[in-house]
Scaffold this active site. Structure first.
Site, short mmCIF file in Angstrom:
data_model
loop_
_atom_site.label_atom_id
_atom_site.label_comp_id
_atom_site.label_asym_id
_atom_site.label_seq_id
_atom_site.Cartn_x
_atom_site.Cartn_y
_atom_site.Cartn_z
N GLY A 128 0.72 -1.53 0.17
CA GLY A 128 0.15 0.22 0.24
C GLY A 128 0.36 1.04 -0.12
O GLY A 128 2.20 1.32 0.21
N PRO A 129 0.10 2.69 -0.41
CA PRO A 129 0.76 3.37 -0.02
C PRO A 129 1.77 3.65 0.94
O PRO A 129 1.42 3.54 2.21
CB PRO A 129 0.12 4.62 -0.96
N SER A 130 2.51 5.12 1.06
CA SER A 130 3.96 5.24 2.21
C SER A 130 2.56 6.18 3.07
O SER A 130 1.21 6.73 2.39
CB SER A 130 4.51 6.42 1.92
N GLY A 131 2.73 5.62 4.67
CA GLY A 131 1.36 6.40 5.62
C GLY A 131 0.34 5.46 5.54
O GLY A 131 -0.65 6.34 6.47
N GLY A 153 0.13 2.45 7.20
CA GLY A 153 0.08 1.80 8.40
C GLY A 153 0.48 0.72 8.90
O GLY A 153 0.90 0.01 9.76
N LYS A 154 2.15 0.20 7.54
CA LYS A 154 2.24 -0.81 7.75
C LYS A 154 3.40 -1.14 8.22
O LYS A 154 3.31 -2.22 9.88
CB LYS A 154 2.93 -1.13 6.66
N GLU A 204 10.80 -4.73 4.24
CA GLU A 204 11.75 -3.09 3.26
C GLU A 204 13.32 -3.99 3.26
O GLU A 204 14.18 -3.58 2.91
CB GLU A 204 11.16 -1.83 2.95
#
Length: 596
Positions: free
Chosen positions: A384-387, A389-390, A514
């Site tokens: 998902g995109p940055s920010g 909640g991962k 990552e």
């Protein structure tokens, strides 16, 4: 501790009331557990030296009043020399024992603070500057030590000396003694307000020192970032600001000292002039003898000198009280209990996030009703995109924080009910940067393990992490120093050391954040092969921005702004999730995606 209070603990700092008394100071000393017997012996030696000194002026009086060469007996000389030797020996022993007592306090306080800081939950560090915490251990503890080892003895013996001298002076001449005592309340009228100002100043000094230490720590620990960003002037300005503030506070402290020291000097000189003048008059009219005047002057010195010691003690005590406030605050904070809770079930199990909601202290909601499963023995990727909640989900799984809403379970049991030591012992974590500790490669691979690790085990996990090749080429092999944060090694080498570390722990749950995104293509291939060895037959959770690393995952969970908007395999999400398909088209071969 409730989950709400855990997550918001950064905003609920306990504020020590700052009462200007000695009780918090004494309480802190007791927590350090120094040898009170040693203190008693040291103070006894000091008292002996002080009491012996009280009889020297009387001995001198006898010599002056009845002095002739014929009256001077060897026994008197021997007695006087013996008194001086006794004073010297007892005084020296007292200084040594008090210094050792102070070092015990210093060591004990640093031990308490260091342990407390290590066991505080991560949420506490969200609102604390690292340099400030370092200052509490290094600077503030030293202030407390100084007031005990350097000033306490002078304070206690000074009081004894003053009281004893005044009592003896009253027996010699009560009229001259009353004249002397008039100066005491006049001096206190000035010293008490100055003591209050010194207390306020000391608090400001300790806080500014902590801020300055924080600036230095940040800049020097990230010196490569500073230089690559041409930020030397910016960091110099930040440091210069702290230096200037400390200079200003130091000058203000000097002003107070500049009032106290001359004031004491004026008091001494005035008393000496009055006593000598008035005493000389009384000697001339026969009211007192010359020996009594000499004794009176010597006792005056024994009163005035301790006044300076008492003033120094009160001044230093004000500093120590200011320094103890934050230490008491830190020591009073709730720490993680690693042993509280039930053991983790022996069998592998699914991890279930159910309706999880979370926000950081005084912040916006990061996770909103997050629900998904992590199957045992499978690979689950968070995308998902940055920010979205991962990373926060990883923090919850590591139990750095607790959700305010919902639950995280393992085999049907809430993970926050497990022993923290057991739970974290199940997890192997490899991050994007994989920081290393200063020390050898051997130290870093075995980091965190209390059991001994054989050379065979090290070589086995290094080989599985594809790290054995470059390690054996190094001059000292596994005993090669990696430097601060592992900066003597390349990014790919650090990653492989981190993977070897995770392999040695043999984790049941593997978390990869990552782990290959910062590497070049050659290093990435080697590290990915090492990760494949690590992931084999383990429950694995991967954070990925590059879909190429997770298209083969058993399950992908797509997050947007703290909400799960899709769960499935790569093929399923390409077909059903428009934003995921957009991600795939941008990052993967377009034809490959379109053909799915």
């Amino acid at each position: 501790m409730s989950r709400e209070s855990t997550a918001d603990s950064g905003s609920n700092d306990k504020k020590f009331p700052g009462k200007k008394n000695w009780r918090p100071f004494v309480s802190l000393i007791r927590q350090a557990k120094p040898s009170m017997a040693m203190l008693a012996v040291a103070l006894t030696f000091s008292l002996i030296a002080t009491v012996v000194g009280l009889f020297v002026p009387l001995f001198t009086k006898s010599l002056v009043d009845g002095f002739t060469l014929d009256s001077l007996e060897p026994g008197q000389i021997v007695l006087l020399v013996g008194v001086f030797i006794a004073q010297t020996l007892t005084g020296g022993l007292s200084i040594y024992l008090l210094n050792k007592f102070g070092q015990q306090i210093l060591s004990g306080l640093r031990d308490l603070l260091w342990r407390k800081l290590l066991y505080l939950p991560v949420s506490r560090y969200d609102s604390e500057e690292t340099g400030g915490l370092i200052s509490r251990i290094t600077n503030d503890t030293n202030v407390v030590k100084q007031v005990v080892s350097e000033h306490l003895s002078g304070f206690i013996t000074g009081i004894i000396s003053i009281v004893g001298s005044v009592v003896i002076l009253f027996t010699l001449d009560w009229q001259m003694t009353l004249m002397l005592l008039v100066a005491v309340p006049l001096t206190l009228i000035v010293l008490v307000p100055l003591g209050k100002k010194m207390y306020d100043l000391s608090r400001s000094m300790q806080n500014e020192t902590a801020n300055f230490t924080s600036v230095l720590t940040q800049a020097l620990s990230e010196v490569r970032l500073v230089k690559s960003s041409n930020a030397e002037r910016i960091e110099y300005a930040r440091g210069k600001s702290g230096i200037t503030s400390l200079y200003g506070l130091g000058v203000r402290e000097g002003k107070i000292q500049a009032i106290i020291s001359p004031l004491m000097g004026i008091v001494v000189m005035a008393l000496m002039v009055v006593i000598i003048g008035y005493g000389g008059l009384r000697v001339s009219n026969g009211s007192i003898s010359a020996g009594e005047l000499v004794a009176f002057i010597l006792y005056l010195i024994q009163i005035v000198m301790p006044l300076g010691q008492i003033t120094a003690f009160v001044t230093q005590l004000q500093k120590a009280i200011g320094a103890t406030e934050r230490m008491i605050d830190i020591l009073g904070q709730e720490e993680e209990d690693h042993d509280r809770g039930v053991p983790v079930p022996a069998a592998d199990a699914d991890i279930i996030f159910e309706n999880v909601g979370f926000r950081y202290a005084a912040g916006d909601e990061i996770l909103k009703g997050v629900s998904f499963a992590v199957p045992a023995g499978k690979v689950t990727a968070l995308v998902g995109p940055s920010g979205s909640g991962k990373t926060t989900l990883f923090s919850l799984l590591e139990r750095y924080y607790e959700p305010q809403v919902g639950s995280v379970t393992y085999g049907g049991y809430d993970i926050y009910g497990f022993s923290l030591r057991d739970w974290r012992g199940l997890i192997g974590y490899v991050s994007q940067e994989s920081p290393l500790m200063s020390g050898t490669i051997r130290d870093n691979i075995a980091y965190g393990l209390e059991r001994g690790v054989s050379d065979e085990e090290l070589k086995q996990v290094a080989a599985m992490a594809y790290a054995d090749g470059f390690i054996e080429e190094l001059p000292n092999g596994y005993d090669t120093e990696v430097g601060e944060r592992g900066m003597k090694l390349s990014g790919g080498q650090r990653q492989r050391i981190a993977i070897a570390r995770a392999l040695l722990r043999n984790p049941r749950i593997l978390m990869l954040d990552e782990a290959t995104s910062a590497l070049d293509s050659t290093s990435e291939r080697v590290v990915q092969d090492a990760l494949n060895n690590l992931m084999k037959d383990r429950t694995t959770i991967v954070i990925a921005h590059r879909l190429s690393t997770v298209v083969g995952a058993d399950r992908l969970v797509f997050l947007e702004k703290g909400v799960v908007t899709g769960v499935g395999t790569h093929d399923e999400l390409v077909s059903s999730h428009s934003l995921y398909r957009e991600f795939a088209e941008q990052q993967l071969n377009y034809r490959e995606v379109a053909a799915i």
